[in-house]
Design an enzyme around this catalytic site. Structure first.
Site, PDB file in Angstrom:
ATOM      1  N   ASP A 127      24.254  13.082 -14.996  1.00  0.00           N
ATOM      2  CA  ASP A 127      23.178  13.464 -15.571  1.00  0.00           C
ATOM      3  C   ASP A 127      21.997  13.691 -14.509  1.00  0.00           C
ATOM      4  O   ASP A 127      21.450  12.835 -14.126  1.00  0.00           O
ATOM      5  CB  ASP A 127      22.709  12.744 -16.687  1.00  0.00           C
ATOM      6  N   ARG A 187      29.733  13.225 -21.728  1.00  0.00           N
ATOM      7  CA  ARG A 187      28.446  13.936 -21.985  1.00  0.00           C
ATOM      8  C   ARG A 187      28.444  15.307 -21.416  1.00  0.00           C
ATOM      9  O   ARG A 187      28.766  15.663 -20.225  1.00  0.00           O
ATOM     10  CB  ARG A 187      27.239  13.220 -21.827  1.00  0.00           C
ATOM     11  N   GLU A 206      23.223  17.913 -26.085  1.00  0.00           N
ATOM     12  CA  GLU A 206      23.904  17.106 -25.220  1.00  0.00           C
ATOM     13  C   GLU A 206      24.880  15.925 -25.931  1.00  0.00           C
ATOM     14  O   GLU A 206      24.425  14.729 -26.100  1.00  0.00           O
ATOM     15  CB  GLU A 206      22.931  16.361 -24.370  1.00  0.00           C
ATOM     16  N   HIS A 227      23.634   8.203 -29.526  1.00  0.00           N
ATOM     17  CA  HIS A 227      22.234   8.867 -29.354  1.00  0.00           C
ATOM     18  C   HIS A 227      22.258  10.309 -30.174  1.00  0.00           C
ATOM     19  O   HIS A 227      23.278  10.688 -30.779  1.00  0.00           O
ATOM     20  CB  HIS A 227      22.021   9.207 -27.994  1.00  0.00           C
ATOM     21  N   HIS A 279      11.816  14.460 -21.429  1.00  0.00           N
ATOM     22  CA  HIS A 279      11.626  14.265 -23.120  1.00  0.00           C
ATOM     23  C   HIS A 279      10.308  14.748 -23.190  1.00  0.00           C
ATOM     24  O   HIS A 279       9.344  14.160 -23.443  1.00  0.00           O
ATOM     25  CB  HIS A 279      11.769  12.825 -23.409  1.00  0.00           C
ATOM     26  N   GLU A 309      25.648  18.357 -21.350  1.00  0.00           N
ATOM     27  CA  GLU A 309      24.334  18.947 -21.905  1.00  0.00           C
ATOM     28  C   GLU A 309      23.853  20.207 -21.209  1.00  0.00           C
ATOM     29  O   GLU A 309      23.859  20.268 -19.685  1.00  0.00           O
ATOM     30  CB  GLU A 309      23.330  17.706 -21.199  1.00  0.00           C
ATOM     31  N   ASP A 366      17.401  19.440 -17.211  1.00  0.00           N
ATOM     32  CA  ASP A 366      18.157  18.220 -17.612  1.00  0.00           C
ATOM     33  C   ASP A 366      19.461  18.660 -18.130  1.00  0.00           C
ATOM     34  O   ASP A 366      19.924  19.248 -19.060  1.00  0.00           O
ATOM     35  CB  ASP A 366      17.437  17.767 -18.877  1.00  0.00           C
ATOM     36  N   HIS A 392      16.654  16.798 -27.427  1.00  0.00           N
ATOM     37  CA  HIS A 392      15.475  16.694 -27.444  1.00  0.00           C
ATOM     38  C   HIS A 392      14.485  17.846 -26.801  1.00  0.00           C
ATOM     39  O   HIS A 392      15.044  18.724 -26.313  1.00  0.00           O
ATOM     40  CB  HIS A 392      14.997  15.219 -26.432  1.00  0.00           C
ATOM     41  N   TYR A 449      31.559   8.144 -25.826  1.00  0.00           N
ATOM     42  CA  TYR A 449      31.576   6.814 -24.901  1.00  0.00           C
ATOM     43  C   TYR A 449      32.433   5.788 -25.577  1.00  0.00           C
ATOM     44  O   TYR A 449      32.118   5.249 -26.434  1.00  0.00           O
ATOM     45  CB  TYR A 449      30.219   6.383 -24.614  1.00  0.00           C
ATOM     46  N   HIS A 477      22.339   4.675 -19.848  1.00  0.00           N
ATOM     47  CA  HIS A 477      21.263   4.746 -18.885  1.00  0.00           C
ATOM     48  C   HIS A 477      21.645   4.220 -17.479  1.00  0.00           C
ATOM     49  O   HIS A 477      20.876   3.554 -16.797  1.00  0.00           O
ATOM     50  CB  HIS A 477      19.977   4.145 -19.322  1.00  0.00           C
ATOM     51  N   ASP A 529       0.737  -1.210   0.090  1.00  0.00           N
ATOM     52  CA  ASP A 529       0.066   0.086  -0.099  1.00  0.00           C
ATOM     53  C   ASP A 529       1.029   1.268  -0.048  1.00  0.00           C
ATOM     54  O   ASP A 529       0.366   2.442   0.165  1.00  0.00           O
ATOM     55  CB  ASP A 529      -1.126   0.101   1.212  1.00  0.00           C
TER      56      ASP A 529
HETATM   57  N1  GLY Z   1      18.290  12.650 -18.745  1.00  0.00           N
HETATM   58  C1  GLY Z   1      17.629  12.258 -20.003  1.00  0.00           C
HETATM   59  C2  GLY Z   1      18.288  12.677 -21.143  1.00  0.00           C
HETATM   60  O1  GLY Z   1      19.313  13.463 -21.037  1.00  0.00           O
HETATM   61  O2  GLY Z   1      17.674  12.613 -22.158  1.00  0.00           O
HETATM   62 MN    MN Z   2      18.710  15.152 -22.063  1.00  0.00          MN
HETATM   63 MN    MN Z   3      20.217  14.595 -19.334  1.00  0.00          MN
END
Ligand code: GLY
Ligand code: MN
Ligand code: MN
Length: 444
Positions: free
Chosen positions: A262, A408, A386, A352, A363, A410, A273, A356, A390, A245, A42
């Site tokens: 991140d 990365r 971003e 990637h 996102h 961003e 982000d 976005h 890697y 991820h 619960d």
């Molecule tokens: N934190 C998710 C992305 O960078 O898209």
């Molecule tokens: Mn992002």
């Molecule tokens: Mn991110």
């Protein structure tokens, strides 16, 4: 309470009006609040209102349904919500109730949520087009079908089901793509606090700490500013930085490793982000610096492309060109620049896209293409930029000095009339700025 949290009902009303204008008379929109989700037994997950629902209502309670019925005589905006109940409110806190829905949230008509099965079939019966987002909440989809079947059962008495079901998200998500001044203020606030969190983590970082200890620095900064993480924080040191991820955040961080973080917070339903990558011990090694400078240059080239009239893909194309050229320079890729780009060979180390949309959802909603064409950037849109590289251990043909480097960088970028504004500018980003900021943390 921060003054930004004082809900500006005028803006929510304007959004509903805009949507209803587009829907036209005789139409009905149905928007359920986010369902409550159970973590185990619960114990519930923290409740987060559905973004579409909040965008149109400013109403954060669970167990609610908003209905828009343009031209309806007894009120165009109908809110179903929980009834006031003194006994339950002792446990769960104050509810707006039906009077509150009208007085504070601009509803024209308000009903207890428990009455919805009696009221909604009647509203459906009087509409010829229904705007509804199918497939997000299967339980609620089932209830909508139940109401339709209820009407069908009364067909012999003259009841008629609506002729058309239309996906609500196309129009609504296009509205959400263009941020208003009030929305940008909230995004700026989310960005500022998230920048402060990254600065805090950089100064707290020491060799031998665990990734989760750095994660805690973010939580600390978010919560003391009335925020929570907008998504699961990624703290990956060394080889973990190459796992896109990675969210276990459980490893010990060693001297000589880079750590990729991140992390962004959410303020009043608006997200930041941000990713920063920095050396655990405060000093980049020569190899780390070489790769870092390539990613940083790629990000600068991509941000430069963010301006009205350029298309969605322009920042990505710019980043790919700089990353590929940089990898040739470092001997990570071999061959002709244009050919490597054409063959997408860079995807071995950059798998990637460069960003976005960003807004209420990390996102965020909004189409990236119009027909077959990439969408043009326009003032009020917010996107992330971003790029990354890697390079896992044992990458064939890559010198060992670059193994286990994952980077990365961003930032969150608002498209303005004349170009762009980087909302997350304050988080140290150049090698010199990161090293100086981390050194200042050690001296303190
Ligand atoms: N934190 C998710 C992305 O960078 O898209
Ligand atoms: Mn992002
Ligand atoms: Mn991110």
């Amino acid at each position: 309470m921060n003054e930004l949290r004082v809900v500006d009902q005028k803006e929510f009303a304007q959004r509903r009006k805009q949507l209803m204008r587009m829907m036209g008379k005789g139409a009905l929109a149905i928007l359920p609040a986010a369902p409550i989700k159970f973590r185990n037994r619960d114990a519930e997950y923290p409740y987060r209102q559905d973004s579409d629902f909040y965008y149109l209502t400013g109403f954060a309670e669970a167990e609610a349904v908003a209905v828009l019925a343009p031209g309806r005589e007894h009120g165009e905006y109908i809110l179903f919500s929980q009834e006031r109940d003194q006994t339950i409110e002792v446990w769960t806190g104050r509810r707006a109730g039906q009077d509150g829905a009208i007085e504070h949230f601009g509803a024209d008509d308000a009903f207890p949520i428990g009455d919805i099965d009696d009221v909604l079939p009647g509203l459906l019966e009087h509409s010829d087009r229904v705007f509804y987002t199918m497939g997000c909440d299967p339980d609620f989809d089932g209830r909508v079908l139940g109401w339709l079947n209820h009407i069908r059962q009364h067909a012999r008495g003259g009841a008629r089901t609506p002729g058309e079901f239309i996906a609500l998200e196309h129009h609504l998500h296009d509205m959400r793509l263009y941020k208003s001044r009030e929305e940008i203020k909230r995004m700026q606030r989310a960005a500022e606090v998230s920048v402060a969190a990254h600065k805090r983590a950089m100064q707290a970082c020491r060799s031998g700490m665990h990734e989760y200890e750095l994660e805690a620095e973010y939580l600390h900064e978010f919560r003391r500013n009335e925020m929570q993480p907008a998504y699961t924080t990624i703290v990956g040191a060394g080889k973990n930085a190459c796992v896109l991820h990675y969210t276990a955040n459980s490893a010990q961080m060693a001297d000589g490793e880079l750590v990729l973080i991140d992390a962004g917070g959410e303020y009043d339903h608006y997200a930041a982000d941000i990713t920063r990558t920095f050396p655990v011990n405060g000093r980049f090694s020569p190899a780390q610096k070489e790769v870092y400078e390539v990613v940083l240059a790629a990000q600068a080239a991509a941000i430069e492309q963010v301006r009205p009239g350029n298309d969605w893909n322009a920042p990505h194309a710019a980043a790919v060109r700089v990353l590929t050229a940089g990898m040739i320079e470092l001997g990570i890729l071999k061959g002709d620049l244009d050919e490597l780009i054409e063959a997408q060979t860079y995807r071995r180390f950059y798998m990637h896209r460069t960003g976005h949309w960003l807004g209420m959802d990390v996102h965020d909603v909004g189409d990236y293409k119009v027909g077959e064409q990439w969408r043009q950037l326009e003032p009020g849109m917010v996107l992330t930029v971003e790029p990354g590289l890697y390079i896992p251990a044992r990458s064939k043909g890559v010198r060992k000095r670059y193994w286990n480097i994952g980077i990365r960088i961003e930032d969150d970028v608002l498209v303005t009339k004349t170009g762009h504004t980087v909302l997350t500018e304050g988080a140290p980003k150049s090698v010199a700025d990161i090293e100086a900021w981390m050194a200042a943390g050690k001296a303190a």
